[in-house]
Design a protein around this motif. Structure first.
Motif, PDB file in Angstrom:
ATOM      1  N   ARG A  56      -0.250 -31.580 -18.932  1.00  0.00           N
ATOM      2  CA  ARG A  56      -0.617 -30.645 -17.859  1.00  0.00           C
ATOM      3  C   ARG A  56      -1.099 -29.328 -18.451  1.00  0.00           C
ATOM      4  N   MET A  57      -0.349 -28.816 -19.431  1.00  0.00           N
ATOM      5  CA  MET A  57      -0.721 -27.555 -20.062  1.00  0.00           C
ATOM      6  C   MET A  57      -2.114 -27.652 -20.694  1.00  0.00           C
ATOM      7  N   LYS A  58      -2.369 -28.739 -21.400  1.00  0.00           N
ATOM      8  CA  LYS A  58      -3.665 -28.900 -22.073  1.00  0.00           C
ATOM      9  C   LYS A  58      -4.811 -29.042 -21.075  1.00  0.00           C
ATOM     10  N   GLY A  59      -4.472 -29.499 -19.873  1.00  0.00           N
ATOM     11  CA  GLY A  59      -5.493 -29.622 -18.850  1.00  0.00           C
ATOM     12  C   GLY A  59      -5.798 -28.321 -18.145  1.00  0.00           C
ATOM     13  N   ILE A  60      -5.007 -27.259 -18.431  1.00  0.00           N
ATOM     14  CA  ILE A  60      -5.191 -25.974 -17.746  1.00  0.00           C
ATOM     15  C   ILE A  60      -5.719 -24.893 -18.676  1.00  0.00           C
ATOM     16  N   VAL A  61      -5.100 -24.731 -19.851  1.00  0.00           N
ATOM     17  CA  VAL A  61      -5.416 -23.584 -20.707  1.00  0.00           C
ATOM     18  C   VAL A  61      -6.526 -23.933 -21.685  1.00  0.00           C
ATOM     19  N   PRO A  62      -7.202 -22.921 -22.270  1.00  0.00           N
ATOM     20  CA  PRO A  62      -8.234 -23.174 -23.286  1.00  0.00           C
ATOM     21  C   PRO A  62      -7.653 -23.892 -24.501  1.00  0.00           C
ATOM     22  N   GLU A  63      -8.488 -24.620 -25.195  1.00  0.00           N
ATOM     23  CA  GLU A  63      -8.039 -25.431 -26.325  1.00  0.00           C
ATOM     24  C   GLU A  63      -7.407 -24.596 -27.432  1.00  0.00           C
ATOM     25  N   LYS A  64      -7.830 -23.341 -27.575  1.00  0.00           N
ATOM     26  CA  LYS A  64      -7.298 -22.513 -28.656  1.00  0.00           C
ATOM     27  C   LYS A  64      -5.798 -22.232 -28.503  1.00  0.00           C
ATOM     28  N   TYR A  65      -5.273 -22.453 -27.274  1.00  0.00           N
ATOM     29  CA  TYR A  65      -3.839 -22.217 -27.035  1.00  0.00           C
ATOM     30  C   TYR A  65      -3.006 -23.500 -27.084  1.00  0.00           C
ATOM     31  N   HIS A  66      -3.628 -24.651 -27.240  1.00  0.00           N
ATOM     32  CA  HIS A  66      -2.887 -25.910 -27.156  1.00  0.00           C
ATOM     33  C   HIS A  66      -1.754 -25.983 -28.177  1.00  0.00           C
ATOM     34  N   GLU A  67      -2.042 -25.597 -29.399  1.00  0.00           N
ATOM     35  CA  GLU A  67      -1.024 -25.727 -30.445  1.00  0.00           C
ATOM     36  C   GLU A  67       0.116 -24.740 -30.245  1.00  0.00           C
ATOM     37  N   ILE A  68      -0.204 -23.485 -29.963  1.00  0.00           N
ATOM     38  CA  ILE A  68       0.869 -22.489 -29.868  1.00  0.00           C
ATOM     39  C   ILE A  68       1.650 -22.613 -28.559  1.00  0.00           C
ATOM     40  N   LEU A  69       1.135 -23.374 -27.587  1.00  0.00           N
ATOM     41  CA  LEU A  69       1.866 -23.578 -26.330  1.00  0.00           C
ATOM     42  C   LEU A  69       2.552 -24.943 -26.275  1.00  0.00           C
ATOM     43  N   ILE A  88      12.832 -29.852 -23.776  1.00  0.00           N
ATOM     44  CA  ILE A  88      12.743 -29.116 -22.525  1.00  0.00           C
ATOM     45  C   ILE A  88      14.147 -28.882 -21.957  1.00  0.00           C
ATOM     46  N   GLY A  89      14.391 -27.666 -21.512  1.00  0.00           N
ATOM     47  CA  GLY A  89      15.712 -27.302 -20.998  1.00  0.00           C
ATOM     48  C   GLY A  89      16.525 -26.493 -21.988  1.00  0.00           C
ATOM     49  N   CYS A  90      16.146 -26.523 -23.285  1.00  0.00           N
ATOM     50  CA  CYS A  90      16.883 -25.743 -24.279  1.00  0.00           C
ATOM     51  C   CYS A  90      16.789 -24.259 -23.966  1.00  0.00           C
ATOM     52  N   LYS A  91      15.584 -23.806 -23.610  1.00  0.00           N
ATOM     53  CA  LYS A  91      15.388 -22.464 -23.054  1.00  0.00           C
ATOM     54  C   LYS A  91      15.195 -22.601 -21.549  1.00  0.00           C
ATOM     55  N   ARG A  92      15.318 -21.498 -20.855  1.00  0.00           N
ATOM     56  CA  ARG A  92      15.063 -21.538 -19.421  1.00  0.00           C
ATOM     57  C   ARG A  92      13.599 -21.878 -19.173  1.00  0.00           C
ATOM     58  N   ARG A  93      13.373 -22.851 -18.321  1.00  0.00           N
ATOM     59  CA  ARG A  93      12.009 -23.252 -18.001  1.00  0.00           C
ATOM     60  C   ARG A  93      11.312 -22.175 -17.154  1.00  0.00           C
ATOM     61  N   ILE A  94      10.003 -22.100 -17.285  1.00  0.00           N
ATOM     62  CA  ILE A  94       9.203 -21.215 -16.441  1.00  0.00           C
ATOM     63  C   ILE A  94       8.594 -22.049 -15.328  1.00  0.00           C
ATOM     64  N   PHE A  95       8.946 -21.718 -14.098  1.00  0.00           N
ATOM     65  CA  PHE A  95       8.366 -22.385 -12.931  1.00  0.00           C
ATOM     66  C   PHE A  95       7.109 -21.593 -12.557  1.00  0.00           C
ATOM     67  N   ASP A  96       5.975 -22.142 -12.899  1.00  0.00           N
ATOM     68  CA  ASP A  96       4.756 -21.348 -12.906  1.00  0.00           C
ATOM     69  C   ASP A  96       3.719 -21.840 -11.906  1.00  0.00           C
ATOM     70  N   ALA A  97       3.000 -20.868 -11.333  1.00  0.00           N
ATOM     71  CA  ALA A  97       1.856 -21.181 -10.488  1.00  0.00           C
ATOM     72  C   ALA A  97       0.626 -20.392 -10.919  1.00  0.00           C
ATOM     73  N   HIS A  98       0.815 -19.342 -11.753  1.00  0.00           N
ATOM     74  CA  HIS A  98      -0.299 -18.436 -12.049  1.00  0.00           C
ATOM     75  C   HIS A  98      -0.517 -18.167 -13.538  1.00  0.00           C
ATOM     76  N   TRP A  99       0.530 -18.234 -14.367  1.00  0.00           N
ATOM     77  CA  TRP A  99       0.405 -17.775 -15.746  1.00  0.00           C
ATOM     78  C   TRP A  99      -0.563 -18.644 -16.559  1.00  0.00           C
ATOM     79  N   LEU A 100      -0.337 -19.953 -16.582  1.00  0.00           N
ATOM     80  CA  LEU A 100      -1.227 -20.820 -17.359  1.00  0.00           C
ATOM     81  C   LEU A 100      -2.687 -20.695 -16.904  1.00  0.00           C
ATOM     82  N   PRO A 101      -2.975 -20.729 -15.604  1.00  0.00           N
ATOM     83  CA  PRO A 101      -4.379 -20.547 -15.202  1.00  0.00           C
ATOM     84  C   PRO A 101      -4.951 -19.201 -15.628  1.00  0.00           C
ATOM     85  N   SER A 102      -4.102 -18.162 -15.674  1.00  0.00           N
ATOM     86  CA  SER A 102      -4.610 -16.834 -16.021  1.00  0.00           C
ATOM     87  C   SER A 102      -5.075 -16.751 -17.467  1.00  0.00           C
ATOM     88  N   LEU A 103      -4.611 -17.655 -18.317  1.00  0.00           N
ATOM     89  CA  LEU A 103      -5.006 -17.623 -19.725  1.00  0.00           C
ATOM     90  C   LEU A 103      -6.469 -18.000 -19.924  1.00  0.00           C
TER      91      LEU A 103
END
Length: 769
Positions: free
Chosen positions: A323-336, A342-357
């Motif tokens: 899902r992430m790779k389908g939203i953000v530019p390719e240059k962010y795929h590795e660092i994101l 999943i669950g080790c840190k608090r998850r981000i329930f997101d509707a705007h952040w990934l698209p804003s990148l």
């Protein structure tokens, strides 16, 4: 305890040592303090005071006013069960609407006048002789309680103590309840970043947002990628902020999951849900239950340590990365792409952040800030993620200088410093923080109480956050537990209540051991733990925590009863004994009405009847007996020795005549592991016990064969040929579960009576009226 002790009053009013006495003192007017105050009023207890350091109620929803602040779980689930809001305007309402909800709750339960703002409870001290808490209240200049500790200290350094503190007051209380939230004190400027003082522009934490700062055409630096940053970063480049650029510094990537969708679509939900929830009885409650069930499902598929969990978590991770790779530019795929579960840190329930990148005004980087100057920052060389040792990574590491006009910290809170900055001295003058340091880290029995600190109870203390559910649900569970303890003191049943040391330490060990198996310990750096000690997360589901809070284990508590309380306790104990005795002595008791023990039988033959004078269900080790007790059976043609009994009989199906009774099939059905004592009570007793397997040398007709032990010594024989118990001969015969074909012929029961059972396929027991 005198009636006056349950009233707020001034003691020694004309003396220098005068003080105000509060039966109940509550620290904090956030959601937990509001919940506790409201529920106390529902219980008819109104002699309490809530002290709040900030200038308004609501806790985190009062102080967090950054752009886009909103609830990231469905609001129907982020509200009190005792005070539902049927008119939420959105599935994820903004902070202002949530604040308004808390305000309306205070008005509804009439606790507004119970809340004293701009007042910091800075220290608590237990007075052993008086059995009271002495509290130091610091009255603040209005508004200074909203500042962070660092900002207050800077203000004091610049303008003196009078710029923050007005006066101190000493009060006393019989009970203190700490409802100080965890998301209170923001983390300071990262010590690893040099040059803070050289920067000329505004620097502030998102939890202390400075609305007077002008962002228009400014270059903004955001440090952090937590839940708050994911909400305000996308909005900084749009009206009314209109920032020129936003550079976001990320240490490591969070797991980003889609925020729950509005049922039926956003527009329809916002238009019709308030009307439907108000008009259709039970609909809002059903929706809340559905939200709860979904959250609990996530616990068992993400957080709980089980083999199924590992598989489902892996599948979810693959979907979220895709899902992430389908939203953000390719240059962010590795660092994101996170390198932890999943669950080790608090998850981000997101509707705007990934698209804003995708917007060129926003830049995300894992290069660390290495220098801060008056109007710029330098990032790199190097990177924090992926691991710099990974030579295959294509993530940039070059040094770069970026213009900066405003720096916003989104680096979280001092969550592991529980009850901070409150100082608490218990029995013997020992500070709670010192006890925690000695025992390994912050802890509390059920997150609720510490030994050595009587009459001090906590709402949302250490190890009560589940990471998957609504914090309000956990808060309500603890409020209900608090009220059970408070009522015992307020109703005059006890003077002090304190958890036992062994119970607190055992609970803490249980929690910490379990946490090591959960996803919270899956190799990430999170705010749940510090130096290997997880003082934040609860290692089980919210269902588990709810049940534990609903049924307190009173043996873990040390209650100093009053005379009234002691008499009530003794009366309850006597009543319990009488109740148990009545069940045992009343042959028409509970066992006689357990249909799961019933099997087909024929009562037409009066010669077959019986009774039970001492029968009970018990638990036994292994696969052996679960039913123990004498069932005295009147055999065919025998004397009426069973006339004194009324409730039990052991019979053969269709026992219309003597031959049928002798040859009948005794039916056990699926009742694996029933120990049955058969006999008239005046002669030999035979015990039939089911077992999974029988040794090969005992698989013939079973006649006169000794039994084998089943990991337990039974009172009715241990496997020998015969034993003697109070002068009565006993024989134990083990019947295999698989075959049950052993034949018993001519077993002598009395002088002239025989129990002739030709074929035993199954054995049956029926308790009836």
């Amino acid at each position: 305890m005198s009636p006056q002790s349950n009233r707020i009053r001034v003691i020694n009013g004309l003396d220098q040592n005068a003080y105000t006495y509060y039966p109940i003192l509550i620290v904090g007017a956030g959601e937990s303090g509001i919940a506790l105050g409201s529920r106390l009023r529902e219980e008819g207890i109104d002699q309490f005071r809530i002290f709040e350091r900030q200038a308004g109620i609501g806790g985190t929803w009062w102080i967090n006013r950054y752009p886009g602040v909103a609830c990231d779980v469905p609001a129907a689930f982020y509200s009190f069960s005792f005070s539902p809001n049927l008119k939420w305007t959105s599935l994820h309402p903004g902070g202002a609407e949530i604040y308004q909800y808390f305000n309306e709750t205070c008005e509804k339960y009439q606790i507004v006048d119970k809340i004293q703002l701009n007042t910091d409870v800075s220290e608590l001290r237990w007075l052993e002789d008086e059995k009271l808490w002495e509290a130091t209240l610091t009255h603040l200049v209005p508004g200074t309680g909203d500042m962070s500790k660092q900002d207050r200290n800077r203000l004091i350094a610049d303008k003196g103590r009078q710029s923050v503190y007005l006066r101190q007051e000493i009060v006393r209380a019989r009970i203190v309840c700490s409802c100080a939230g965890g998301l209170v004190e923001p983390n300071p400027w990262p010590s690893s970043i040099p040059g803070r003082d050289s920067f000329k522009g505004p620097v502030f934490h998102s939890a202390r947002w400075k609305h007077e700062v002008d962002f228009k055409d400014k270059n903004v630096i955001v440090i952090g990628t937590g839940c708050s940053a994911a909400q305000f970063v996308p909005r900084l480049i749009h009206e009314p902020y209109s920032a020129k650029s936003v550079t976001q510094i990320m240490r490591s990537p969070p797991w980003v999951v889609p925020r729950a969708e509005h049922p039926g679509g956003k527009d329809k939900y916002e238009k019709y849900s308030p009307k439907l929830f108000s008009m259709v009885p039970g609909l809002a409650k059903l929706f809340r239950i559905m939200c709860f069930a979904t959250a609990e499902y996530h616990w068992f598929t993400i957080f709980d340590p089980n083999s199924w969990n590992h598989r489902t978590r892996g599948k979810l991770e693959s979907r979220m990365i895709a899902r992430m790779k389908g939203i953000v530019p390719e240059k962010y795929h590795e660092i994101l792409t996170p390198d932890y579960s999943i669950g080790c840190k608090r998850r981000i329930f997101d509707a705007h952040w990934l698209p804003s990148l995708n917007d060129p005004k926003i830049e995300l980087t894992t290069k660390p800030i290495t220098k801060v100057s008056s109007n710029s920052i330098t990032i790199g060389p190097g990177r924090t993620y992926p691991n710099p040792a990974n030579t295959d990574s294509k993530a940039p590491t070059d040094e770069e200088t970026i213009p900066a006009d405003v720096i916003v910290l989104g680096n979280g809170f001092e969550i592991t410093t529980w009850l901070h900055p409150l100082k608490i001295r218990g029995k013997g003058g020992v500070y709670m923080q010192d006890v925690w340091d000695e025992r390994g880290g912050p802890q509390a029995y059920y997150g609720l109480a510490m030994d050595g600190f009587p009459n001090l109870f906590i709402v949302i203390g250490p190890n009560t956050v589940t990471g998957h559910s609504s914090v309000i649900l956990a808060s309500e569970n603890m409020v209900e537990y608090n009220i059970r303890l408070i009522k015992k003191i307020m109703y005059g049943d006890a003077t002090t209540i304190e958890v036992k040391k062994e119970a607190e330490m055992a609970w803490t060990k249980f929690v910490q051991d379990r946490l090591k198996l959960t996803v919270f310990n899956a190799g990430c750096q999170n705010w749940y733990q510090k130096d290997g000690w997880n003082s934040t997360a609860y290692p089980y589901s919210q269902i588990d925590f709810t049940l534990r809070c609903m049924f307190p284990k009173w043996s873990d508590w040390d209650l100093q009863y009053t005379r009234k309380g002691l008499l009530k306790r003794q009366a309850r104990q006597a009543l319990s004994v009488l109740l148990v005795a009545s069940v045992v002595l009343n042959t028409d008791g509970v066992l006689s009405r357990r249909p799961w023990l019933s099997l087909p039988w024929d009562t037409s033959d009066d010669r077959v009847r019986g009774g039970s004078s001492r029968s009970s269900l018990v638990a036994s080790p292994g696969n052996c007996a679960i039913f123990k007790g004498h069932l005295d059976i009147e055999t065919l043609g025998g004397a009426g020795f069973a006339s004194q009994f009324q409730s039990a009989a052991l019979v053969a199906p269709n026992s219309g005549d003597e031959d049928a009774a002798r040859d009948g099939v005794w039916d056990l059905g699926l009742y694996h592991g029933i120990e049955l004592v058969v006999g008239p009570g005046d002669s030999k007793i035979y015990t039939f016990i089911l077992k999974d397997e029988l040794p090969q040398d005992k698989r013939d007709d079973g006649r006169d064969k000794a039994g084998i032990n089943c990991e337990a010594d039974f009172s009715l024989g241990t496997g020998s040929e015969s034993t003697s118990r109070e002068g009565t001969q006993e024989k134990v015969i083990w019947i295999p579960w698989e075959a049950l074909k052993a034949t018993f012929r001519g077993r002598e029961i009395g002088d002239d009576r025989k129990l002739n059972i030709r074929k035993i396929r199954r054995i049956g027991l029926m308790i009836r009226r």
